[in-house]
Design a protein around this motif. Structure first.
Motif, PDB file in Angstrom:
ATOM      1  N   TYR A 240      -6.861   4.868   0.660  1.00 52.64           N
ATOM      2  CA  TYR A 240      -7.916   5.550  -0.103  1.00 52.64           C
ATOM      3  C   TYR A 240      -8.110   6.991   0.372  1.00 52.64           C
ATOM      4  CZ  TYR A 240      -8.727   0.713  -1.403  1.00 52.64           C
ATOM      5  OH  TYR A 240      -8.559  -0.571  -1.849  1.00 52.64           O
ATOM      6  N   LYS A 241      -7.994   7.185   1.672  1.00 50.75           N
ATOM      7  CA  LYS A 241      -8.094   8.554   2.207  1.00 50.75           C
ATOM      8  C   LYS A 241      -6.956   9.419   1.663  1.00 50.75           C
ATOM      9  CE  LYS A 241     -10.392   9.469   5.707  1.00 50.75           C
ATOM     10  NZ  LYS A 241     -11.704  10.141   5.930  1.00 50.75           N
TER      11      LYS A 241
ATOM     12  N   TYR B 164       1.115   4.134  -3.007  1.00 48.89           N
ATOM     13  CA  TYR B 164       0.983   5.562  -2.705  1.00 48.89           C
ATOM     14  C   TYR B 164       2.197   6.334  -3.212  1.00 48.89           C
ATOM     15  CZ  TYR B 164       0.699   9.921  -0.068  1.00 48.89           C
ATOM     16  OH  TYR B 164       0.655  11.251   0.288  1.00 48.89           O
TER      17      TYR B 164
ATOM     18  N   ASP C  85       0.830  -1.209   0.000  1.00 49.15           N
ATOM     19  CA  ASP C  85       0.000   0.000   0.000  1.00 49.15           C
ATOM     20  C   ASP C  85       0.864   1.259   0.000  1.00 49.15           C
ATOM     21  OD1 ASP C  85      -2.362  -1.390  -0.095  1.00 49.15           O
ATOM     22  OD2 ASP C  85      -2.827  -1.187   2.028  1.00 49.15           O
TER      23      ASP C  85
ATOM     24  N   THR D 138      -6.141  -1.295  -6.892  1.00 53.23           N
ATOM     25  CA  THR D 138      -5.871  -1.980  -5.628  1.00 53.23           C
ATOM     26  C   THR D 138      -6.776  -3.197  -5.522  1.00 53.23           C
ATOM     27  OG1 THR D 138      -7.592  -0.879  -4.333  1.00 53.23           O
ATOM     28  CG2 THR D 138      -5.510   0.315  -4.594  1.00 53.23           C
TER      29      THR D 138
ATOM     30  N   ASP E 299      -7.588  10.208  -2.002  1.00 55.41           N
ATOM     31  CA  ASP E 299      -8.617  11.256  -2.102  1.00 55.41           C
ATOM     32  C   ASP E 299      -7.989  12.638  -1.921  1.00 55.41           C
ATOM     33  OD1 ASP E 299     -10.676   9.460  -2.549  1.00 55.41           O
ATOM     34  OD2 ASP E 299     -11.266   9.335  -0.440  1.00 55.41           O
TER      35      ASP E 299
ATOM     36  N   LYS F 200     -10.909  -1.011  -7.053  1.00 51.81           N
ATOM     37  CA  LYS F 200     -10.740  -2.130  -6.135  1.00 51.81           C
ATOM     38  C   LYS F 200     -11.150  -3.417  -6.846  1.00 51.81           C
ATOM     39  CE  LYS F 200     -12.082   0.699  -2.127  1.00 51.81           C
ATOM     40  NZ  LYS F 200     -13.001   0.797  -0.958  1.00 51.81           N
TER      41      LYS F 200
ATOM     42  N   THR G 227      -5.690   6.652 -12.262  1.00 52.43           N
ATOM     43  CA  THR G 227      -6.235   5.592 -11.412  1.00 52.43           C
ATOM     44  C   THR G 227      -5.154   4.613 -10.989  1.00 52.43           C
ATOM     45  OG1 THR G 227      -8.382   5.735 -12.540  1.00 52.43           O
ATOM     46  CG2 THR G 227      -7.933   3.723 -11.283  1.00 52.43           C
TER      47      THR G 227
ATOM     48  N   ASP H 140      -7.615   8.863  -8.335  1.00 52.02           N
ATOM     49  CA  ASP H 140      -8.701   7.888  -8.318  1.00 52.02           C
ATOM     50  C   ASP H 140      -8.139   6.494  -8.069  1.00 52.02           C
ATOM     51  OD1 ASP H 140     -10.518   9.899  -8.910  1.00 52.02           O
ATOM     52  OD2 ASP H 140     -10.311   9.596 -11.075  1.00 52.02           O
ATOM     53  N   TYR H 141      -9.019   5.566  -7.695  1.00 51.82           N
ATOM     54  CA  TYR H 141      -8.579   4.199  -7.444  1.00 51.82           C
ATOM     55  C   TYR H 141      -9.695   3.224  -7.785  1.00 51.82           C
ATOM     56  CZ  TYR H 141     -10.856   5.782  -3.131  1.00 51.82           C
ATOM     57  OH  TYR H 141     -11.719   6.358  -2.235  1.00 51.82           O
TER      58      TYR H 141
ATOM     59  N   SER I 135      -6.641  -3.585   0.430  1.00 46.60           N
ATOM     60  CA  SER I 135      -5.803  -2.415   0.682  1.00 46.60           C
ATOM     61  C   SER I 135      -6.364  -1.615   1.850  1.00 46.60           C
ATOM     62  CB  SER I 135      -5.717  -1.532  -0.565  1.00 46.60           C
ATOM     63  OG  SER I 135      -4.751  -2.030  -1.469  1.00 46.60           O
TER      64      SER I 135
END
Length: 458
Positions: free
Chosen positions: A299-300, A271, A267, A290, A303, A311, A287, A308-309, A294
């Protein structure tokens, strides 16, 4: 998943659930199938990790391949991503990697790779499984046995260590910066990377310190590598290193240790490099891909960074499929399977470590500074053995308990309830701001599963 092959090949205890006979038959089928498809000699490239049983499986596969008319090219001890690379660039019909990845030495596995360097398609896998079970329908016929090659059609073996060397050269070519003056620790898990990783880092100028690079056939992953990262943490701190990288048995995953001895997970890597790409306008589709496992904190952080992501289900196979279908450039798993799709068709631990070095060198910052802005939330995962996974998850009271937890957590955490793919287990995972909250909410759901009589009691 099939009867024998899971998401990462046919894996089991050597000569117990995965036998030399299985390997021979897989070789027989692949040699015949690809020779028949192309109406000529098939070419298959084979690599293996350092397990004692890998030699047995290598020779069994080769016997099957050559008996069916295929030529077997031997990379010898090498990494899974190197087999994928060579299968793709050297026009092989398929590739085979003999490895059980992060499993103990007494397990082994057979991973199949297509001519594009990707995991083998499910249709071909189903044909192999049918053949293992004694009958396969192909090419308009039903085959209970397949013919042997004869005379000049019998296959041969080719020593192809040059292919492994070209893969090493490829990795070196991806190094954009000199690592001169950087002290790097490498934990090779007594596995596939033991002869490769140091060569790459030395060539790029690093001062390289290596541990767990003395394989004896029975010590792969034993208190070593990415599944025992604590050894590298200690090694980095005691030797004052700038960074450390730990691989698993077949080196398709990588975890990192910063200069302070902190673990840098998959993770963190997503990042660090996702943000690096975003800052340079290189994050195509904006994007990062993940899996559902994760951390909520990732994700926070995305954001906040405007990234973007997506899953996917757990498994690098699903990450890669999503990336390919949607044009995404980077994705991976918390465990350290990171896919840089511009450079590789599979997770590649050594490539991942080079990419992290690239960010360090480009930003002239220590590793610990690169993931500032990412807060990893406490996480608790509890498995409960149940009579019926589907019934337990679909129970209305269990679902109501999950909804209550979701509402209580709001946007400060999350709950994930899912079935195990291989065992009669339901997995309940909560991420929240404190360990106490994690425990409270996990057992709120676990207790309902027990109260409703779903648990298997011994």
């Amino acid at each position: 998943m099939g009867k024998y092959f899971g998401t990462d090949g046919f894996r089991g205890e050597a000569n117990v659930t995965l036998t030399a006979d299985h390997a021979y038959k897989i070789g027989r089928f692949l040699g015949w199938y690809y020779s028949k498809k192309k109406n000529g000699e098939a070419k298959v490239v084979i690599g293996k990790d350092t397990r004692r049983s890998s030699y047995m499986f290598e020779y069994s596969l080769i016997a099957g391949l050559t008996a069916s008319g295929a030529d077997a090219y031997m990379l010898h001890v090498t990494t899974t991503p190197s087999v994928a690379y060579i299968a793709r660039v050297d026009d092989f019909d398929c590739g085979i990697m003999i490895s059980a990845s992060h499993n103990p030495y007494y397990d082994n596995g057979i991973k199949l790779i297509n001519s594009d360097g990707e995991k083998m398609d499910e249709t071909t896998i189903s044909y192999i499984e049918d053949y293992l079970d004694g009958k396969v329908e192909l090419f308009g016929e039903t085959w209970t046995e397949i013919p042997f090659a004869t005379k000049e059609k019998i296959g041969r073996t080719v020593d192809y260590v040059s292919g492994r060397n070209r893969y090493i050269g490829y990795l070196i070519s991806l190094g954009l910066y000199s690592f001169k003056g950087v002290k790097v620790g490498l934990d090779c898990a007594n596995g596939s990377s033991w002869q490769i990783a140091k060569s790459v880092f030395d060539a790029l100028g690093a001062k390289t310190y290596v541990i767990n690079a003395q394989p004896n056939g029975c010590n792969i992953n034993e208190n070593a590598g990415s599944t025992h990262i604590e050894n590298l943490q200690k090694f980095v701190v005691e030797n004052g290193l700038d960074v450390g990288f730990a691989y698993d048995g077949d080196a398709d995953r990588c975890l990192c240790v910063d200069e302070k001895g902190n673990v840098v997970t998959g993770d963190h890597i997503l990042y660090i490099y996702g943000k690096y790409m975003h800052e340079r306008g290189k994050l195509v589709t904006n994007t990062v891909v993940t899996t559902v496992m994760s951390n909520f904190g990732l994700y926070k952080a995305f954001d906040k960074a405007g990234i973007d992501y997506a899953k996917t289900a757990v498994g690098d196979k699903y990450v890669y499929e999503y990336m390919k279908e949607n044009g995404c450039r980077i994705g991976g798993e918390q465990s350290g399977h990171i896919i840089f799709i511009k450079y590789a068709s599979t997770g590649d631990g050594i490539l991942t470590s080079l990419k992290l070095m690239e960010v360090m060198m480009a930003k002239k910052m220590p590793m610990s500074k690169l993931y500032e802005g990412l807060k990893i939330y406490p996480q608790l995962l509890v498995n409960i053995r149940v009579k019926d996974k589907t019934k337990a998850q679909n129970d209305i009271d269990v679902q109501n308990a999950v909804k209550e937890v979701e509402q209580a957590l709001g946007d400060s955490g999350r709950i994930l309830v899912r079935e195990s793919g291989t065992e009669p287990l339901v997995r309940v995972m909560v991420e929240a701001e404190t360990h106490e909250e994690c425990e409270k909410y996990v057992y709120k759901v676990i207790d309902v599963i027990k109260e409703k009589g779903h648990e298997v009691t011994l």
